[in-house]
Design a protein around this motif. Structure first.
Motif, PDB file in Angstrom:
ATOM      1  N   SER A 114      48.948  34.393  56.375  1.00 45.68           N
ATOM      2  CA  SER A 114      47.869  34.248  55.478  1.00 45.68           C
ATOM      3  C   SER A 114      46.379  34.928  55.748  1.00 45.68           C
ATOM      4  O   SER A 114      45.663  35.183  55.091  1.00 45.68           O
ATOM      5  CB  SER A 114      47.386  32.722  55.513  1.00 45.68           C
ATOM      6  OG  SER A 114      47.357  32.226  54.125  1.00 45.68           O
ATOM      7  N   LEU A 165      41.082  30.345  54.676  1.00 47.93           N
ATOM      8  CA  LEU A 165      42.421  30.911  54.187  1.00 47.93           C
ATOM      9  C   LEU A 165      42.768  30.141  52.988  1.00 47.93           C
ATOM     10  O   LEU A 165      42.466  29.099  52.600  1.00 47.93           O
ATOM     11  CB  LEU A 165      43.322  30.581  55.279  1.00 47.93           C
ATOM     12  CG  LEU A 165      43.469  31.083  56.714  1.00 47.93           C
ATOM     13  CD1 LEU A 165      44.728  31.021  57.393  1.00 47.93           C
ATOM     14  CD2 LEU A 165      42.895  32.641  56.690  1.00 47.93           C
ATOM     15  N   THR A 206      45.774  29.941  49.435  1.00 54.56           N
ATOM     16  CA  THR A 206      47.208  30.306  49.176  1.00 54.56           C
ATOM     17  C   THR A 206      47.498  31.367  48.210  1.00 54.56           C
ATOM     18  O   THR A 206      46.253  31.841  47.998  1.00 54.56           O
ATOM     19  CB  THR A 206      47.585  29.095  48.371  1.00 54.56           C
ATOM     20  OG1 THR A 206      46.555  28.790  46.970  1.00 54.56           O
ATOM     21  CG2 THR A 206      47.850  27.731  48.843  1.00 54.56           C
ATOM     22  N   LYS A 207      48.514  31.842  47.627  1.00 63.08           N
ATOM     23  CA  LYS A 207      48.665  33.104  46.910  1.00 63.08           C
ATOM     24  C   LYS A 207      47.774  33.133  45.639  1.00 63.08           C
ATOM     25  O   LYS A 207      46.756  33.857  45.459  1.00 63.08           O
ATOM     26  CB  LYS A 207      49.861  33.364  46.592  1.00 63.08           C
ATOM     27  CG  LYS A 207      50.305  34.740  46.128  1.00 63.08           C
ATOM     28  CD  LYS A 207      51.635  35.225  46.085  1.00 63.08           C
ATOM     29  CE  LYS A 207      51.994  36.464  45.343  1.00 63.08           C
ATOM     30  NZ  LYS A 207      53.474  36.667  44.945  1.00 63.08           N
TER      31      LYS A 207
END
Ligand SMILES: Cc1ncc(COP(=O)(O)O)c(C=O)c1O
Length: 348
Positions: free
Chosen positions: A270, A330, A332-333
């Protein structure tokens, strides 16, 4: 070290009036300021793991009963950290409490770092010295040195051996080393706990369940320190400072070695993806990444401009205006895609 009655007098007499530090995660304020409904925000302003450990259902008895012992939790923590630690209601609790337990001391604090350290030592009347780098410190008797390792937000790191040597030097001066390892969990091999040597008696280490495990709302952390300080802290904590549900959940999370290993890999991937997006828009020398966030160092007012630019699109970053820094957690997609499109029209 002082007794808790000394603590109360000291708090009453010396507490200075300072502005409390600001933090990431202030979504309500951002929603009001930018007139964007709460539910539409992507919050990248904290360094909390977006893939947090998933707690199971908590048995009713755990909600109903007071925690009569933290032995199970602290044994799981001992196994996880490789050191005997005391459970506390968040490492922030220790940051606020420790300065009340030390007689007036010169306290060395990183010039840039989690501001609560400077705030609380200063509030309690200690003499603050800000440092840029550790090896250059002209230490004196009874000095306290605070190291945030890795540092939030700079991402600076110090080697374990260097910190142990510093603690040893401070020991000869009857001083103390406080190492805040709130962001260390993804790299346990470089924690001060790694290795087999006995830890110096003047070393204090803070750990958090909030960052790597992503359980910041649970308010649970740990402190490593010598037996004498542990006893003082226990008496300040009283019997049930850590809630029973928090102790229950944390014991399980600390024992879930499979999740911990998978999570370290996922965070590493990530972080690489976040950095790749940032590299499309910013000079590589302005980007530094650690395991849970990346930080940008920008020219004077560019940081505030970038913060506003992203906020207007419902993407909340953490602005450190005084240092020209932006921290980006960070994500998620889908979060990365949203960040990418927010940055598309950023004109650096
Ligand atoms: C470096 C550092 N230490 C400690 C804390 C406090 O964390 P907690 O009280 O959730 O353990 C934070 C929170 O952001 C932090 O950034």
């Amino acid at each position: 070290m002082a007794s808790s009655s000394f603590l109360c007098n000291k708090v009453d007499n010396i507490m200075q009036n300072l502005d409390a530090p600001q933090h990431g995660g202030r979504l309500h304020a951002a929603a009001d300021l930018f007139s964007i409904p709460l539910a539409q925000w992507l919050d990248l302003s904290t360094g909390i793991n977006p893939y947090s450990w998933q707690p199971p259902d908590i048995p009713l008895s755990v909600w109903q009963r007071l925690p009569d012992s933290y032995a199970e939790l602290e044994s799981a923590a001992h196994h996880y950290y490789g050191a005997e630690v005391l459970s506390i209601p968040g490492s922030q609790w220790a940051i606020q409490t420790l300065p009340t337990l030390f007689p007036q001391a010169r306290t060395w604090i990183p010039r840039e770092g989690y501001e609560e350290h400077r705030y609380w030592w200063q509030k309690l009347g200690h003499e603050i010295r800000l440092y840029d780098d550790l090896p250059s410190l002209p230490l004196q008797k009874h000095d306290v040195v605070v190291v945030i390792n890795p540092n939030n937000p700079t991402t600076n790191r110090y080697e374990r051996d260097e910190l142990i040597a510093l603690a040893d030097t401070l020991n000869t001066l009857q001083g103390t080393l406080l190492v805040d390892e709130a962001f260390m969990d993804a790299t346990p091999e470089v924690s001060v706990f790694a290795g087999n040597s006995t830890l110096p008696a003047n070393l204090i280490v803070l750990r958090s369940m909030g960052k790597f495990f992503g359980l910041a709302g649970m308010r649970l952390g740990f402190i490593y320190c010598n037996e004498h300080l542990q006893q003082t802290l226990r008496s300040v904590l009283g019997p049930w400072a850590v809630s029973h549900p928090a102790a229950y959940v944390a014991s399980l999370a600390l024992q879930d070695t499979h999740w911990q290993q998978q999570n370290r890999l996922r965070l590493a991937q990530s972080s690489i993806k976040l950095k790749a997006i940032l590299l499309e828009h910013f000079d590589q020398h302005s980007i530094s990444c650690d395991t849970l966030f990346c930080t940008l160092q920008l020219e004077s007012n560019k940081a505030a401009q970038l913060y506003n630019h992203c906020a207007q699109q419902g993407v909340l970053l953490r602005l450190f205006e005084q240092w020209g820094k932006i921290r980006i957690g960070l994500t998620t997609k889908p979060g990365l895609q949203r960040l990418q499109s927010a940055l598309q029209c950023w004109n650096s």
